[in-house]
Write a protein that holds these residues in place. Structure first.
Motif, PDB file in Angstrom:
ATOM      1  N   LYS A  59      17.672  13.103  13.233  1.00  0.00           N
ATOM      2  CA  LYS A  59      16.768  13.243  14.372  1.00  0.00           C
ATOM      3  C   LYS A  59      16.613  14.714  14.767  1.00  0.00           C
ATOM      4  O   LYS A  59      17.591  15.431  14.930  1.00  0.00           O
ATOM      5  N   TYR A  62      14.912  20.920  15.892  1.00  0.00           N
ATOM      6  CA  TYR A  62      14.042  21.139  17.049  1.00  0.00           C
ATOM      7  C   TYR A  62      13.397  22.519  16.940  1.00  0.00           C
ATOM      8  O   TYR A  62      12.759  22.790  15.925  1.00  0.00           O
ATOM      9  N   ARG A  85      12.827  17.888  21.770  1.00  0.00           N
ATOM     10  CA  ARG A  85      13.982  17.151  22.277  1.00  0.00           C
ATOM     11  C   ARG A  85      13.554  16.215  23.400  1.00  0.00           C
ATOM     12  O   ARG A  85      12.836  16.598  24.296  1.00  0.00           O
ATOM     13  N   GLU A  86      14.028  14.969  23.351  1.00  0.00           N
ATOM     14  CA  GLU A  86      13.639  13.988  24.382  1.00  0.00           C
ATOM     15  C   GLU A  86      14.586  14.004  25.545  1.00  0.00           C
ATOM     16  O   GLU A  86      15.721  14.283  25.495  1.00  0.00           O
TER      17      GLU A  86
END
Length: 173
Positions: free
Chosen positions: A90, A107, A172-173
């Motif tokens: 991720k 990221y 990034r969440e």
């Protein structure tokens, strides 16, 4: 004297018979232990970004299907491990650029840069980084996804990775 000759001949004959059967009498020669060590399979050697690789990477023709956007890692699977429930990569991405340059990162951070060679005929993509890592993949690509299937050249063969085409870096969440 005759008896000694006969005994010597008998001993030589019996040693020859044992060697033919694969039996070794007496201590094993020192060289045989070295032969066992030589049979070990060495780990894959990482490819370096040498002048030849740089020239090949820079001379290759552009491949818009691979270079037009940034690839986000969306799923990875190793045949050695159980299938993960979520994306273990991720936030990771790969950007294949013209002239054989690439960047990888997490990221907004770039973690690795290097050169790549893509062979359209075989579908093989070889990446060599400036930090000393190397990988080779069989590539399957469509308009929105790319599948990388690892080869044994650098030990990536247990991996299959799915990437999705995006126009920006992951957020990034």
């Amino acid at each position: 004297m005759q008896i000694l000759r006969v005994l010597t001949l008998i001993l030589l004959f019996s040693q020859c018979k044992n060697k033919e059967k694969g039996q070794i009498t007496g201590p094993a020669p020192a060289a045989s232990s070295n032969k066992i060590e030589e049979m070990k399979v060495p780990p894959p050697v990482m490819g370096k970004i040498d002048d030849k690789f740089i020239q090949l990477a820079e001379k290759q023709k552009d491949v818009p299907d691979l270079q037009d956007e940034i690839w986000h890692y969306t799923y990875a699977l190793s045949i050695k491990d159980a299938a993960p429930k979520e994306n273990i990569y991720k936030g990771q991405w790969l950007d294949l650029m013209p002239k054989g340059d690439y960047k990888k990162g997490l990221y907004s951070e770039t973690a690795e840069t290097g050169k790549y060679i893509y062979d359209e005929k075989t579908g093989l993509l070889e990446l060599r980084s400036t930090i000393g890592t190397s990988s080779e993949w069989k590539v399957k690509v469509d308009p929105s996804h790319m599948i990388l299937i690892g080869t044994s050249k650098y030990g990536n063969n247990p991996w299959q990775i799915k990437l999705s085409r995006r126009d920006s870096l992951p957020v990034r969440e």
